[in-house]
Motif scaffolding. Structure first.
Motif, PDB file in Angstrom:
ATOM      1  N   LEU A   1       0.821  -1.186   0.000  1.00  0.00           N
ATOM      2  CA  LEU A   1       0.000   0.000   0.000  1.00  0.00           C
ATOM      3  C   LEU A   1       0.873   1.260   0.000  1.00  0.00           C
ATOM      4  N   LYS A   2       1.965   1.198   0.739  1.00  0.00           N
ATOM      5  CA  LYS A   2       2.866   2.356   0.783  1.00  0.00           C
ATOM      6  C   LYS A   2       3.430   2.674  -0.607  1.00  0.00           C
ATOM      7  N   LEU A   3       3.826   1.648  -1.333  1.00  0.00           N
ATOM      8  CA  LEU A   3       4.353   1.848  -2.684  1.00  0.00           C
ATOM      9  C   LEU A   3       3.282   2.453  -3.596  1.00  0.00           C
ATOM     10  N   LEU A   4       2.054   2.001  -3.455  1.00  0.00           N
ATOM     11  CA  LEU A   4       0.956   2.541  -4.252  1.00  0.00           C
ATOM     12  C   LEU A   4       0.688   4.005  -3.893  1.00  0.00           C
ATOM     13  N   ARG A   5       0.772   4.329  -2.614  1.00  0.00           N
ATOM     14  CA  ARG A   5       0.603   5.726  -2.184  1.00  0.00           C
ATOM     15  C   ARG A   5       1.674   6.623  -2.786  1.00  0.00           C
ATOM     16  N   VAL A   6       2.926   6.164  -2.741  1.00  0.00           N
ATOM     17  CA  VAL A   6       4.036   6.956  -3.261  1.00  0.00           C
ATOM     18  C   VAL A   6       3.934   7.086  -4.783  1.00  0.00           C
ATOM     19  N   SER A   7       3.675   5.985  -5.457  1.00  0.00           N
ATOM     20  CA  SER A   7       3.624   5.990  -6.925  1.00  0.00           C
ATOM     21  C   SER A   7       2.498   6.852  -7.469  1.00  0.00           C
ATOM     22  N   SER A   8       1.354   6.810  -6.800  1.00  0.00           N
ATOM     23  CA  SER A   8       0.184   7.538  -7.299  1.00  0.00           C
ATOM     24  C   SER A   8       0.075   8.951  -6.723  1.00  0.00           C
ATOM     25  N   ARG A   9       0.858   9.221  -5.687  1.00  0.00           N
ATOM     26  CA  ARG A   9       0.786  10.487  -4.955  1.00  0.00           C
ATOM     27  C   ARG A   9      -0.552  10.664  -4.235  1.00  0.00           C
ATOM     28  N   CYS A  10      -1.278   9.547  -4.031  1.00  0.00           N
ATOM     29  CA  CYS A  10      -2.538   9.545  -3.268  1.00  0.00           C
ATOM     30  C   CYS A  10      -2.194   9.114  -1.844  1.00  0.00           C
ATOM     31  N   LYS A  11      -2.010  10.059  -0.968  1.00  0.00           N
ATOM     32  CA  LYS A  11      -1.543   9.766   0.385  1.00  0.00           C
ATOM     33  C   LYS A  11      -2.625   9.197   1.293  1.00  0.00           C
ATOM     34  N   ASN A  12      -3.883   9.335   0.902  1.00  0.00           N
ATOM     35  CA  ASN A  12      -4.989   8.942   1.768  1.00  0.00           C
ATOM     36  C   ASN A  12      -5.518   7.532   1.462  1.00  0.00           C
ATOM     37  N   LEU A  13      -4.798   6.730   0.697  1.00  0.00           N
ATOM     38  CA  LEU A  13      -5.282   5.393   0.356  1.00  0.00           C
ATOM     39  C   LEU A  13      -5.358   4.506   1.590  1.00  0.00           C
ATOM     40  N   THR A  14      -6.424   3.720   1.661  1.00  0.00           N
ATOM     41  CA  THR A  14      -6.585   2.745   2.735  1.00  0.00           C
ATOM     42  C   THR A  14      -7.096   1.443   2.122  1.00  0.00           C
ATOM     43  N   ILE A  15      -7.122   0.408   2.928  1.00  0.00           N
ATOM     44  CA  ILE A  15      -7.747  -0.856   2.548  1.00  0.00           C
ATOM     45  C   ILE A  15      -9.026  -0.963   3.368  1.00  0.00           C
ATOM     46  N   GLU A  16     -10.150  -1.206   2.703  1.00  0.00           N
ATOM     47  CA  GLU A  16     -11.440  -1.290   3.383  1.00  0.00           C
ATOM     48  C   GLU A  16     -12.154  -2.578   3.012  1.00  0.00           C
ATOM     49  N   ASP A  17     -12.954  -3.077   3.950  1.00  0.00           N
ATOM     50  CA  ASP A  17     -13.814  -4.240   3.705  1.00  0.00           C
ATOM     51  C   ASP A  17     -15.155  -3.740   3.174  1.00  0.00           C
ATOM     52  N   VAL A  18     -15.599  -4.306   2.068  1.00  0.00           N
ATOM     53  CA  VAL A  18     -16.870  -3.906   1.459  1.00  0.00           C
ATOM     54  C   VAL A  18     -17.720  -5.139   1.191  1.00  0.00           C
ATOM     55  N   THR A  19     -19.031  -4.891   1.057  1.00  0.00           N
ATOM     56  CA  THR A  19     -19.947  -6.010   0.826  1.00  0.00           C
ATOM     57  C   THR A  19     -20.452  -6.084  -0.608  1.00  0.00           C
ATOM     58  N   CYS A  20     -20.736  -4.927  -1.216  1.00  0.00           N
ATOM     59  CA  CYS A  20     -21.285  -4.964  -2.568  1.00  0.00           C
ATOM     60  C   CYS A  20     -21.031  -3.645  -3.281  1.00  0.00           C
ATOM     61  N   ASN A  21     -21.290  -3.660  -4.559  1.00  0.00           N
ATOM     62  CA  ASN A  21     -21.172  -2.464  -5.380  1.00  0.00           C
ATOM     63  C   ASN A  21     -22.326  -1.529  -5.040  1.00  0.00           C
ATOM     64  N   ALA A  22     -22.048  -0.266  -4.749  1.00  0.00           N
ATOM     65  CA  ALA A  22     -23.091   0.680  -4.341  1.00  0.00           C
ATOM     66  C   ALA A  22     -24.034   1.040  -5.484  1.00  0.00           C
ATOM     67  N   ILE A  61      -3.306   8.845 -12.383  1.00  0.00           N
ATOM     68  CA  ILE A  61      -2.089   8.058 -12.149  1.00  0.00           C
ATOM     69  C   ILE A  61      -2.454   6.725 -11.507  1.00  0.00           C
ATOM     70  N   LEU A  62      -3.308   6.764 -10.490  1.00  0.00           N
ATOM     71  CA  LEU A  62      -3.720   5.537  -9.801  1.00  0.00           C
ATOM     72  C   LEU A  62      -4.421   4.582 -10.763  1.00  0.00           C
ATOM     73  N   ARG A  63      -5.294   5.114 -11.593  1.00  0.00           N
ATOM     74  CA  ARG A  63      -6.003   4.291 -12.576  1.00  0.00           C
ATOM     75  C   ARG A  63      -5.020   3.628 -13.539  1.00  0.00           C
ATOM     76  N   SER A  64      -3.996   4.352 -13.959  1.00  0.00           N
ATOM     77  CA  SER A  64      -3.020   3.774 -14.894  1.00  0.00           C
ATOM     78  C   SER A  64      -2.180   2.687 -14.212  1.00  0.00           C
ATOM     79  N   ILE A  65      -1.948   2.812 -12.925  1.00  0.00           N
ATOM     80  CA  ILE A  65      -1.185   1.796 -12.190  1.00  0.00           C
ATOM     81  C   ILE A  65      -2.020   0.537 -11.972  1.00  0.00           C
ATOM     82  N   ILE A  66      -3.237   0.721 -11.492  1.00  0.00           N
ATOM     83  CA  ILE A  66      -4.097  -0.414 -11.132  1.00  0.00           C
ATOM     84  C   ILE A  66      -4.764  -1.036 -12.358  1.00  0.00           C
ATOM     85  N   GLN A  67      -4.930  -0.241 -13.413  1.00  0.00           N
ATOM     86  CA  GLN A  67      -5.617  -0.713 -14.623  1.00  0.00           C
ATOM     87  C   GLN A  67      -7.064  -1.106 -14.316  1.00  0.00           C
ATOM     88  N   GLN A  68      -7.704  -0.294 -13.485  1.00  0.00           N
ATOM     89  CA  GLN A  68      -9.090  -0.544 -13.091  1.00  0.00           C
ATOM     90  C   GLN A  68      -9.788   0.793 -12.887  1.00  0.00           C
TER      91      GLN A  68
END
Length: 85
Positions: A1-22, A61-68
């Protein structure tokens, strides 16, 4: 996650548990109702998170890294779970 934060410059990234698509709650993510999956989160519904959300350039930038494409998901915890909500 730290590498993704640095690469994308998105400092507020977290990992969250989700149940479904909103957008489409019938879209089951796990194949098992009641279970959750983990996603990279760029912004939650909490005010402090929304105020720190990434810029469009950071999201590009994040979209280009994750490809999603980003999407909205339902948190496994209700809003009352979080203090200050």
């Amino acid at each position: 996650l730290k590498l993704l934060r640095v690469s994308s410059r998105c400092k507020n990234l977290t990992i969250e548990d989700v149940t479904c698509n909103a957008r489409d709650p019938s879209l089951e993510l796990t194949g098992s109702p009641g279970r959750s999956v983990r996603v990279v989160c760029v912004c939650t519904s909490m005010r402090s998170s929304c105020e720190k959300r990434p810029t469009q350039a950071q999201m590009d930038i994040l979209r280009s890294i994750i490809q999603q494409e980003p999407d909205w998901y339902v948190d496994v915890n209700p809003p009352s779970y979080y203090s200050g909500y």
